[in-house]
Design an enzyme around this catalytic site. Structure first.
Site, PDB file in Angstrom:
ATOM      1  N   HIS A  81     -63.723  -3.598  58.558  1.00  6.77           N
ATOM      2  CA  HIS A  81     -62.728  -2.826  58.177  1.00  6.77           C
ATOM      3  C   HIS A  81     -62.473  -2.809  56.648  1.00  6.77           C
ATOM      4  O   HIS A  81     -62.451  -3.899  56.178  1.00  6.77           O
ATOM      5  CB  HIS A  81     -61.388  -3.415  59.064  1.00  6.77           C
ATOM      6  CG  HIS A  81     -60.485  -2.493  59.211  1.00  6.77           C
ATOM      7  ND1 HIS A  81     -59.582  -2.034  58.023  1.00  6.77           N
ATOM      8  CD2 HIS A  81     -59.758  -1.501  60.289  1.00  6.77           C
ATOM      9  CE1 HIS A  81     -58.688  -1.237  58.483  1.00  6.77           C
ATOM     10  NE2 HIS A  81     -58.716  -0.829  59.727  1.00  6.77           N
ATOM     11  N   GLY A 161     -45.688  -8.827  41.380  1.00 10.25           N
ATOM     12  CA  GLY A 161     -46.827  -9.912  41.269  1.00 10.25           C
ATOM     13  C   GLY A 161     -47.434  -9.729  39.903  1.00 10.25           C
ATOM     14  O   GLY A 161     -47.333  -8.706  39.293  1.00 10.25           O
ATOM     15  N   GLY A 170     -56.362 -12.059  47.610  1.00 11.34           N
ATOM     16  CA  GLY A 170     -56.657 -10.599  47.332  1.00 11.34           C
ATOM     17  C   GLY A 170     -55.180 -10.056  46.867  1.00 11.34           C
ATOM     18  O   GLY A 170     -54.322 -10.833  46.248  1.00 11.34           O
TER      19      GLY A 170
END
Lengths: 297, 297
Positions: A81, A161, A170
């Protein structure tokens, strides 16, 4: 009670001990109900469905982000995925006494908190901060591996962030979106070209219904074809409208509907709206459905 | 959770302090939910709707019987609605994980307990002990005033309690029955004879649908007429079947349906059944309706 649904996806579908640690964050929490979770080994991905009072759901989701980013190492992740982070996507969907606008707020709150954990965050769908970021596929393009470069491009500066990839965790995409209805209409023809033409006519990009996405599919075993639709705003594009438009277009080819399928969860109002249309019911309210009286307040 | 609905009727609709004392029995009780209550001054009658776990509902109902028989004196009661007792009727209706057969048991349990309080009790509908007692109108015929004689007839010996009228509290009828759906179909004709003929054709006694009762009514202000139906078993005689049969008969007179009305509460399954028919939905389960996930377990 105000209720939101959240369907966080985590990049771990093989180690069931880790899956347990993540889902544990949603168990035995007041005003949070873990509806379902499906770990998928091929995808190496875990999809969690949870419904509850927004603040309680947000707290549980953030707890799960802490746990997942501790136990998942994206630099070692493999799976079929597409994914960009340990906590890959976190969409919020309104359920009761809750608007999409409020879900945008929740997405921002969660996004900000995850950003503060040193993970780049992108807002998508109704929470997107630019049209380019509405579509998840577009946001996630390049995936984890490609993001080390992509994140440096000015147009891909994260919404929250650091503008620097988090090697272990990630990046994460957070969204607000409306409930999506997966509705398939099966036709008594094996000719894919017909299903395809109908799909292209009923869907929004083809000039059809505003909140309808559609493709034609072959159902080889049945000798049938299917118009497979996603209705992304059932309040504005109702199930019955999609069905009647497919029927109306099918007539052109002498084709009829064999049956239909509603996949997954359906908000009661979507069912009421279509039943009221076909039965010409005047003034019916979903509160008249007995089961709504049994919902926790 | 196993759940039953109970709709006790009390012969007090004017003194709101007394109404409060009765409804108080259903408040703040674990596993009992007071859905609604309507005191009616003309009828001098109180209708209470309550849903909950059967034993908890039975206990609350019996508590309410004690309270009502203390504060209501039938020898002084006046009101437009037919009645035979301070607690006039107590029907039980299955809701979730519960059968009509179980409701017959609950009716017997409650009937027995009320009998032991010195009040004659008759079981009716599915709880009836003879065909003659199925119909409430037949059981209640003669009303409170007439029961002093009626009760002495051998065929009207009560199912529980003394074969002697209770002067203060009268007699009580307890039932088990299936959920009843009140469904009206409005026609674009002011000719009552047409609505009447359609009603007589679609209803059971006229050779029509097994679980359908129907009458024709005039809607004077609208210049329309109505086929007013009670569907007494929606699992066997569905709403869509009643509607389609009315439409089919209306054609004979060149008449069409203006709209329809669903009055009061409707079990979700009844809505799902008819929606599935019109939309040809294959394999849809009511558990797919999102709101069913929010029901207290």
């Amino acid at each position: 009670m105000k209720r939101v649904m959240c369907i966080p996806n985590y990049s771990e579908g093989r180690d069931l001990e880790k899956v347990e640690k993540i889902t544990e964050c949603f168990r035995a929490k007041e005003n949070v109900k873990l509806i379902d979770y499906q770990p998928d080994a091929d995808h190496n991905r875990l999809v969690v469905e949870v419904i509850g009072e927004p603040e309680a759901v947000i707290a549980a989701v953030l707890e799960s982000v802490k746990v997942a980013t501790e136990i998942i190492d994206m630099s070692k992740h493999e799976g079929a995925h597409p994914r960009m982070g340990a906590v890959d996507v976190i969409p919020f969907v309104p359920v009761t006494e809750c608007t999409t606008e409020e879900c945008v707020e929740y997405a921002n709150k969660v996004g900000k908190a995850i950003g503060e954990m040193g993970i780049p965050v992108y807002l998508y769908e109704d929470a997107a901060t630019s049209p380019d970021r509405k579509n998840l596929a577009k946001v996630r393009k390049g995936q984890y591996e490609g993001f080390f470069d992509k994140i440096k491009e000015p147009e891909w500066k994260p919404d929250f962030g650091p503008q620097e990839m988090n090697v272990k965790s990630g990046a994460t995409a957070v969204a607000a979106r409306f409930h999506l209805i997966a509705f398939n209409v099966n036709l008594n023809t094996s000719d894919l070209a017909i299903a395809d033409k109908i799909a292209k006519t009923v869907r929004h990009i083809g000039g059809g219904l505003r909140f309808c996405k559609a493709i034609g599919l072959e159902l080889e075993e049945k000798g049938q074809t299917q118009v497979s639709m996603n209705l992304v705003n059932f309040e504005k594009t109702a199930i019955y409208q999609a069905l009647e438009m497919v029927k109306s277009e099918a007539k052109r080819y002498g084709v009829t509907v064999v049956n239909t399928e509603l996949i997954g969860l359906l908000p009661l109002q979507a069912l009421v709206d279509s039943a009221a249309y076909y039965m010409q019911i005047d003034g019916f309210k979903q509160e008249q459905v007995l089961e709504t009286l049994l919902i926790e307040e």
